[in-house]
Write an enzyme that holds these catalytic residues in place. Structure first.
Site, short mmCIF file in Angstrom:
data_model
loop_
_atom_site.label_atom_id
_atom_site.label_comp_id
_atom_site.label_asym_id
_atom_site.label_seq_id
_atom_site.Cartn_x
_atom_site.Cartn_y
_atom_site.Cartn_z
CG ASP A 84 23.46 37.31 31.38
OD1 ASP A 84 23.06 36.93 32.49
OD2 ASP A 84 24.42 38.09 31.22
CD GLU A 107 28.90 39.46 29.02
OE1 GLU A 107 29.39 38.58 29.76
OE2 GLU A 107 27.70 39.78 29.05
CG HIS A 167 26.59 44.31 28.91
ND1 HIS A 167 27.58 43.40 29.21
CD2 HIS A 167 25.62 44.12 29.86
CE1 HIS A 167 27.22 42.68 30.26
NE2 HIS A 167 26.03 43.10 30.67
CG ASP A 207 18.44 45.07 35.38
OD1 ASP A 207 19.54 44.66 35.80
OD2 ASP A 207 17.48 44.33 35.19
CD1 TRP A 217 31.51 41.37 31.61
CD2 TRP A 217 30.93 40.41 33.55
NE1 TRP A 217 31.04 42.36 32.45
CE2 TRP A 217 30.68 41.81 33.64
CE3 TRP A 217 30.65 39.60 34.65
CZ2 TRP A 217 30.15 42.40 34.79
CZ3 TRP A 217 30.13 40.19 35.79
CH2 TRP A 217 29.87 41.57 35.85
CG ASP A 229 21.49 41.41 34.17
OD1 ASP A 229 22.09 41.02 33.17
OD2 ASP A 229 22.01 42.10 35.06
CG HIS A 263 25.52 36.74 27.79
ND1 HIS A 263 26.20 37.10 28.93
CD2 HIS A 263 25.77 35.41 27.60
CE1 HIS A 263 26.84 36.04 29.40
NE2 HIS A 263 26.61 35.01 28.61
CE LYS A 283 27.12 45.56 33.26
NZ LYS A 283 26.84 44.71 34.40
CG ASP A 285 24.59 41.12 28.16
OD1 ASP A 285 23.60 41.88 28.02
OD2 ASP A 285 24.70 40.34 29.12
C1 RNT Z 1 27.13 40.95 33.67
C2 RNT Z 1 27.31 40.07 32.49
C3 RNT Z 1 27.61 38.64 32.77
C4 RNT Z 1 26.78 38.07 33.91
C5 RNT Z 1 26.85 36.58 34.04
C6 RNT Z 1 26.35 36.12 35.35
O1 RNT Z 1 26.71 42.21 33.37
O2 RNT Z 1 26.19 40.18 31.65
O3 RNT Z 1 27.46 37.91 31.62
O4 RNT Z 1 25.45 38.44 33.81
O5 RNT Z 1 28.10 36.15 33.74
ZN ZN Z 2 26.05 38.88 30.01
#
Ligand code: RNT
Ligand code: ZN
Length: 417
Positions: free
Chosen positions: A326, A226, A262, A294, A186, A296, A286, A228, A259
């Site tokens: 994640d 990955e 994303h 956000d 990523w 996360d 993820h 985004k 993820d």
């Molecule tokens: C960031 C990605 C990535 C990170 C990690 C720390 O948007 O999700 O995977 O969160 O690698």
């Molecule tokens: Zn991620």
């Protein structure tokens, strides 16, 4: 041992739907979940980074952040002891244990020796293996927000070398556990405002990953990309977009990592999983919780998580979908956050294992949609909570991890300055 009456009752209720609870309990504990190391220290790593960059941020300053390998390992050991199921450890390159080489060796020269202590630690704790991530952020060699897509050749090369070292380290980690190591690529590369060239950076990123893959050990490493949609401060353009990553992965025969924070809020990863499985052997995840911009927030037991788990289980893909977590939250007790997210994933997997998928699929195939709607609503009311309690008991755990971890906070975390 006398079985809990509620659990016995729950087994009977599930049996009415043709669901074998014991079989679900036997399976759930064998599905590996890769738990990220970075929840314990706000993604800062051990290279002396003062701040997180690359479009990701932790907010909050809850006391007790782990600041060195000893502290992070102690916190992981504590948190993992309260997580049921089979666990892997997901490491970032920025967690290298450099010892006397600190300040002398940079990311383009990292080797396995800086991660050997992690391998020993994971073995000691009986983990299933370690997964690995090159760290393309929080580093002075990012130039104008770019790494592997930089037009500056020196910058691009530095990050390609970092990617190669990461793949080499991953091969050693794979060998050490006798199981392949997932390497997730990523890169935060992007632009705050409208770009004048959207293709150039993408061609450079593709070239860079191609160069990195020269170091790919096909036996022991599973590389993934990955994507985004945007990051903080890089709102207008992300080089590694979804289409870029999917096409790159498909054309190079590597894996895609999804993820679920994303994508656009109306897109869901649960629906992307079967699309990927139709074409590829493996897909990596993820698992996170998206809240507005956000990606996360700590994973909780909510609807999209349940849908994700259903797609994994009902397509019999527990060995094809590589589940990783994640999230990072610095505003609450970090260990409580860690355990809450991992247990939510476990809950979702067990929940999905307890659904009568064959019967529901048959209703769909026979276009019996009225019955399907009725049945999908009815199974939501099955006594899942009683089976979850039994899973905890059989894992030697209790529902309450809050008391133990706030006690750890008082004794250990509060002592950290
Ligand atoms: C960031 C990605 C990535 C990170 C990690 C720390 O948007 O999700 O995977 O969160 O690698
Ligand atoms: Zn991620």
């Amino acid at each position: 041992m006398k079985e809990n009456a509620r659990f016995t009752g729950a087994k009977e209720k599930y049996a009415e739907w043709g669901v074998d609870v014991e079989a679900a309990l036997a399976r759930v504990k064998e599905i590996p979940v890769s738990v990220h190391c970075w929840q314990g220290d706000d993604v800062l790593g051990f290279e002396g980074a003062g701040a997180l960059t690359g479009g990701i941020q932790t907010t909050g300053n809850y006391p007790g952040r782990a600041t060195d390998p000893e502290q992070l390992m102690a916190d992981i050991e504590k948190a993992f002891s309260l997580m049921p199921g089979k666990k892997r450890l997901n490491l970032h390159a920025s967690y290298a244990i450099l010892g006397g080489d600190a300040g002398k060796v940079d990311r383009d020269a990292y080797t396995y020796k800086y991660f050997e202590p992690w391998a020993a630690f994971a073995k000691k704790l009986g983990m299933d293996g370690i997964d690995f991530n090159p760290t393309f952020f929080a580093h002075p060699k990012m130039k104008d927000g770019l790494t592997i897509s930089s037009p500056d050749e020196e910058t691009r090369k530095f990050w390609v070398e970092h990617g190669k070292r990461s793949l080499e380290i991953a091969a050693e980690l794979g060998k050490a556990f006798g199981k392949p190591c997932l390497v997730n690529i990523w890169a935060p590369d992007g632009m705050k405002d409208v770009p004048a060239d959207r293709l150039g950076p993408r061609l450079r990123m593709a070239k860079s990953i191609d160069e990195m893959l020269e170091a790919w050990d096909r036996k022991w490493v599973i590389p993934a990309v990955e994507s985004k949609v945007f990051g903080i401060g890089v709102e207008s353009y992300t080089v590694g977009s979804s289409e870029f990553c999917q096409n790159y992965a498909a054309s190079r025969g590597i894996c895609c990592l999804l993820d679920n924070g994303h994508y656009h809020p109306t897109e869901v990863v649960s629906d992307k999983i079967p699309s990927m499985l139709a074409f590829r052997d493996k897909v990596a995840l993820h698992v996170t919780r998206a809240v507005r911009w956000d990606s996360d927030h700590v994973v909780t037991f909510e609807d999209e998580l349940k849908e994700i788990a259903k797609e994994i289980v009902r397509n019999d893909a527990t060995d094809r979908v590589l589940i990783g977590l994640d999230y990072f939250d610095a505003s609450i007790n970090r260990l409580v956050a860690w355990v809450t997210g991992q247990r939510s994933m476990e809950k979702a997997l067990l929940y999905a294992l307890l659904l009568p998928h064959a019967a529901l699929k048959k209703m769909q195939d026979e276009a019996d949609f009225t019955r399907l709607m009725f049945a999908q609503e009815a199974v939501k009311m099955l006594p899942f909570a009683d089976v979850w309690q039994e899973y905890l008991v059989r894992s030697g755990l209790k529902e309450d991890y809050y008391t133990e971890l706030t006690d750890y906070e008082k004794k250990i975390l509060k002592e950290r300055s």
